[in-house]
Scaffold this motif. Structure first.
Motif, PDB file in Angstrom:
ATOM      1  N   PRO A  31       0.843  -1.200   0.000  1.00  0.00           N
ATOM      2  CA  PRO A  31       0.000   0.000   0.000  1.00  0.00           C
ATOM      3  C   PRO A  31       0.878   1.250   0.000  1.00  0.00           C
ATOM      4  O   PRO A  31       1.993   1.255   0.524  1.00  0.00           O
ATOM      5  CB  PRO A  31      -0.781  -0.128   1.311  1.00  0.00           C
ATOM      6  N   PRO A  32       0.395   2.317  -0.585  1.00  0.00           N
ATOM      7  CA  PRO A  32       1.191   3.558  -0.603  1.00  0.00           C
ATOM      8  C   PRO A  32       1.385   4.089   0.813  1.00  0.00           C
ATOM      9  O   PRO A  32       0.519   3.949   1.675  1.00  0.00           O
ATOM     10  CB  PRO A  32       0.337   4.507  -1.446  1.00  0.00           C
ATOM     11  N   ALA A  33       2.554   4.639   1.038  1.00  0.00           N
ATOM     12  CA  ALA A  33       2.852   5.200   2.355  1.00  0.00           C
ATOM     13  C   ALA A  33       1.901   6.352   2.669  1.00  0.00           C
ATOM     14  O   ALA A  33       1.583   7.165   1.792  1.00  0.00           O
ATOM     15  CB  ALA A  33       4.301   5.677   2.394  1.00  0.00           C
ATOM     16  N   TYR A  34       1.427   6.417   3.940  1.00  0.00           N
ATOM     17  CA  TYR A  34       0.498   7.476   4.345  1.00  0.00           C
ATOM     18  C   TYR A  34       1.247   8.798   4.507  1.00  0.00           C
ATOM     19  O   TYR A  34       2.238   8.875   5.223  1.00  0.00           O
ATOM     20  CB  TYR A  34      -0.187   7.116   5.657  1.00  0.00           C
ATOM     21  N   ILE A  35       0.785   9.787   3.804  1.00  0.00           N
ATOM     22  CA  ILE A  35       1.379  11.118   3.889  1.00  0.00           C
ATOM     23  C   ILE A  35       0.343  12.035   4.512  1.00  0.00           C
ATOM     24  O   ILE A  35      -0.691  12.322   3.898  1.00  0.00           O
ATOM     25  CB  ILE A  35       1.797  11.640   2.503  1.00  0.00           C
ATOM     26  N   PRO A  36       0.558  12.455   5.757  1.00  0.00           N
ATOM     27  CA  PRO A  36      -0.438  13.325   6.384  1.00  0.00           C
ATOM     28  C   PRO A  36      -0.531  14.657   5.669  1.00  0.00           C
ATOM     29  O   PRO A  36       0.462  15.146   5.112  1.00  0.00           O
ATOM     30  CB  PRO A  36       0.093  13.494   7.807  1.00  0.00           C
ATOM     31  N   PRO A  37      -1.713  15.246   5.652  1.00  0.00           N
ATOM     32  CA  PRO A  37      -1.844  16.553   4.998  1.00  0.00           C
ATOM     33  C   PRO A  37      -1.054  17.607   5.748  1.00  0.00           C
ATOM     34  O   PRO A  37      -0.871  17.512   6.962  1.00  0.00           O
ATOM     35  CB  PRO A  37      -3.353  16.832   5.079  1.00  0.00           C
ATOM     36  N   PRO A  38      -0.554  18.596   5.052  1.00  0.00           N
ATOM     37  CA  PRO A  38       0.208  19.649   5.732  1.00  0.00           C
ATOM     38  C   PRO A  38      -0.690  20.416   6.684  1.00  0.00           C
ATOM     39  O   PRO A  38      -1.886  20.562   6.456  1.00  0.00           O
ATOM     40  CB  PRO A  38       0.684  20.542   4.575  1.00  0.00           C
ATOM     41  N   PRO A  39      -0.145  20.900   7.811  1.00  0.00           N
ATOM     42  CA  PRO A  39      -0.959  21.669   8.749  1.00  0.00           C
ATOM     43  C   PRO A  39      -1.481  22.949   8.120  1.00  0.00           C
ATOM     44  O   PRO A  39      -0.825  23.554   7.270  1.00  0.00           O
ATOM     45  CB  PRO A  39       0.003  21.961   9.905  1.00  0.00           C
ATOM     46  N   VAL A  40      -2.657  23.358   8.547  1.00  0.00           N
ATOM     47  CA  VAL A  40      -3.292  24.564   8.018  1.00  0.00           C
ATOM     48  C   VAL A  40      -2.875  25.756   8.867  1.00  0.00           C
ATOM     49  O   VAL A  40      -2.824  25.671  10.091  1.00  0.00           O
ATOM     50  CB  VAL A  40      -4.823  24.400   8.023  1.00  0.00           C
ATOM     51  N   LEU A  41      -2.573  26.869   8.217  1.00  0.00           N
ATOM     52  CA  LEU A  41      -2.220  28.059   8.963  1.00  0.00           C
ATOM     53  C   LEU A  41      -3.387  28.487   9.841  1.00  0.00           C
ATOM     54  O   LEU A  41      -4.522  28.568   9.406  1.00  0.00           O
ATOM     55  CB  LEU A  41      -1.857  29.197   8.018  1.00  0.00           C
ATOM     56  N   THR A  42      -3.108  28.767  11.122  1.00  0.00           N
ATOM     57  CA  THR A  42      -4.125  29.261  12.031  1.00  0.00           C
ATOM     58  C   THR A  42      -3.525  30.306  12.957  1.00  0.00           C
ATOM     59  O   THR A  42      -2.378  30.189  13.381  1.00  0.00           O
ATOM     60  CB  THR A  42      -4.742  28.128  12.860  1.00  0.00           C
ATOM     61  N   TRP A  43      -4.298  31.355  13.254  1.00  0.00           N
ATOM     62  CA  TRP A  43      -3.890  32.359  14.214  1.00  0.00           C
ATOM     63  C   TRP A  43      -4.313  31.982  15.631  1.00  0.00           C
ATOM     64  O   TRP A  43      -3.992  32.691  16.589  1.00  0.00           O
ATOM     65  CB  TRP A  43      -4.481  33.711  13.837  1.00  0.00           C
ATOM     66  N   THR A  44      -5.054  30.885  15.780  1.00  0.00           N
ATOM     67  CA  THR A  44      -5.548  30.492  17.096  1.00  0.00           C
ATOM     68  C   THR A  44      -4.402  30.079  18.013  1.00  0.00           C
ATOM     69  O   THR A  44      -3.526  29.319  17.615  1.00  0.00           O
ATOM     70  CB  THR A  44      -6.540  29.326  16.964  1.00  0.00           C
ATOM     71  N   GLY A  45      -4.441  30.556  19.252  1.00  0.00           N
ATOM     72  CA  GLY A  45      -3.453  30.142  20.233  1.00  0.00           C
ATOM     73  C   GLY A  45      -2.872  31.303  21.025  1.00  0.00           C
ATOM     74  O   GLY A  45      -3.152  32.477  20.750  1.00  0.00           O
ATOM     75  N   PHE A  46      -2.065  30.949  22.016  1.00  0.00           N
ATOM     76  CA  PHE A  46      -1.387  31.942  22.835  1.00  0.00           C
ATOM     77  C   PHE A  46      -0.135  32.446  22.125  1.00  0.00           C
ATOM     78  O   PHE A  46       0.481  31.727  21.327  1.00  0.00           O
ATOM     79  CB  PHE A  46      -0.984  31.333  24.186  1.00  0.00           C
ATOM     80  N   TYR A  47       0.259  33.672  22.456  1.00  0.00           N
ATOM     81  CA  TYR A  47       1.498  34.223  21.905  1.00  0.00           C
ATOM     82  C   TYR A  47       2.108  35.188  22.917  1.00  0.00           C
ATOM     83  O   TYR A  47       1.444  35.699  23.827  1.00  0.00           O
ATOM     84  CB  TYR A  47       1.238  34.943  20.577  1.00  0.00           C
ATOM     85  N   ALA A  48       3.394  35.446  22.758  1.00  0.00           N
ATOM     86  CA  ALA A  48       4.115  36.400  23.592  1.00  0.00           C
ATOM     87  C   ALA A  48       5.214  37.022  22.750  1.00  0.00           C
ATOM     88  O   ALA A  48       5.717  36.400  21.804  1.00  0.00           O
ATOM     89  CB  ALA A  48       4.706  35.716  24.825  1.00  0.00           C
ATOM     90  N   GLY A  49       5.582  38.254  23.084  1.00  0.00           N
ATOM     91  CA  GLY A  49       6.602  38.900  22.287  1.00  0.00           C
ATOM     92  C   GLY A  49       7.120  40.180  22.899  1.00  0.00           C
ATOM     93  O   GLY A  49       6.763  40.564  24.019  1.00  0.00           O
ATOM     94  N   LEU A  50       7.987  40.860  22.146  1.00  0.00           N
ATOM     95  CA  LEU A  50       8.615  42.107  22.549  1.00  0.00           C
ATOM     96  C   LEU A  50       8.343  43.170  21.500  1.00  0.00           C
ATOM     97  O   LEU A  50       8.059  42.869  20.335  1.00  0.00           O
ATOM     98  CB  LEU A  50      10.123  41.919  22.719  1.00  0.00           C
TER      99      LEU A  50
END
Length: 248
Positions: A31-50
């Motif tokens: 059987p063909p090797a399973y290739i997961p779909p690429p992750p979808v860009l999302t802005w959801t989540g925590f962030y921190a910065g300067l």
């Protein structure tokens, strides 16, 4: 007779070989090797910065103690922490808090000579630090999921200092702030932003009988200033796929 026996023997041998071949397991293509779909860009989540930038006071302030300051500008720098939630491919909402150190107004000549009753003296002050707690509402565009344009607004607080020759004190004033900006996800989990804020803070002590706004903590004593900052954020993306910079 020999010819007949030979033919019978050959036929039997061929039949036995065919039967054995039929009993062998069939070989199927893997059987063909399973290739997961690429992750979808999302802005959801925590962030921190300067962030780092500059700021200046507006001379339309209703401060009433002092005259004009010759240098109301200064450097602004600090950090931010927030959370985004992407409701749809184009709508992002979030909340952010930040804290900034500043030198706004610290280089001015303190020619605070006037008591301008009623707030008609355009004035400035030293702002030692300020912070905000704001909501954010942003949009992305088809074909440009890595670019977020947003408006923002909410609560603000600042440590304001008056450097009068007879009184060198400070007070924490509170108020509101509003503005907007643009943020660009330039690589997985990393974004850069540019943001403008207008901030208006004042004292909270209301003198019901006599209220000229002389004290820093008086409700009529406003400090208004602008800030423009550039910054960088790291997006942790807890519970969601990491953003990628590819179109699918």
């Amino acid at each position: 007779m020999k010819t007949t026996l030979s033919a019978i023997a050959l036929t039997a041998a061929l039949a036995a070989g065919a039967a054995q071949a039929a009993d062998l397991p069939s070989r199927k293509a893997p059987p063909p090797a399973y290739i997961p779909p690429p992750p979808v860009l999302t802005w959801t989540g925590f962030y921190a910065g300067l962030n780092l930038g500059g700021g200046w006071q507006t001379h339309s302030s209703s401060n009433v103690w002092w005259g004009n300051n010759s240098n109301s500008g200064g450097v602004v720098g600090g950090g931010q922490l927030g959370y985004n939630y992407q409701f749809s491919p184009w709508l992002v909402v979030g909340v952010e808090t930040d804290f900034q150190g500043t030198s706004i107004g610290s280089g001015g000549a303190n020619n605070n000579w006037a008591i301008a009753w009623g707030g008609f003296g355009g004035s400035t002050a030293s702002i030692n630090w300020f912070g905000t707690v704001r909501g954010r509402l942003g949009v992305t565009f088809p074909g440009m999921p890595t670019l977020l344009l947003y408006g923002t607004g909410g609560f603000a607080y600042a440590d304001v200092q008056r450097n009068l020759w007879w009184n060198n004190n400070s007070a924490v004033q509170t108020g509101w702030t509003a503005g907007g900006g643009a943020e660009w996800m330039f690589m997985p989990n990393w974004s850069a932003k540019v943001e403008y804020l207008y901030t208006d803070v004042s004292g909270n002590n209301q003198n019901w009988l006599f209220n000229p706004g002389i004290g820093l903590n008086n409700v009529n004593n406003h400090t208004r200033f602008h800030t423009v900052r550039a910054g960088v954020n790291y997006h942790f993306n807890f519970g969601s796929a990491a953003p990628v910079l590819a179109a699918y």
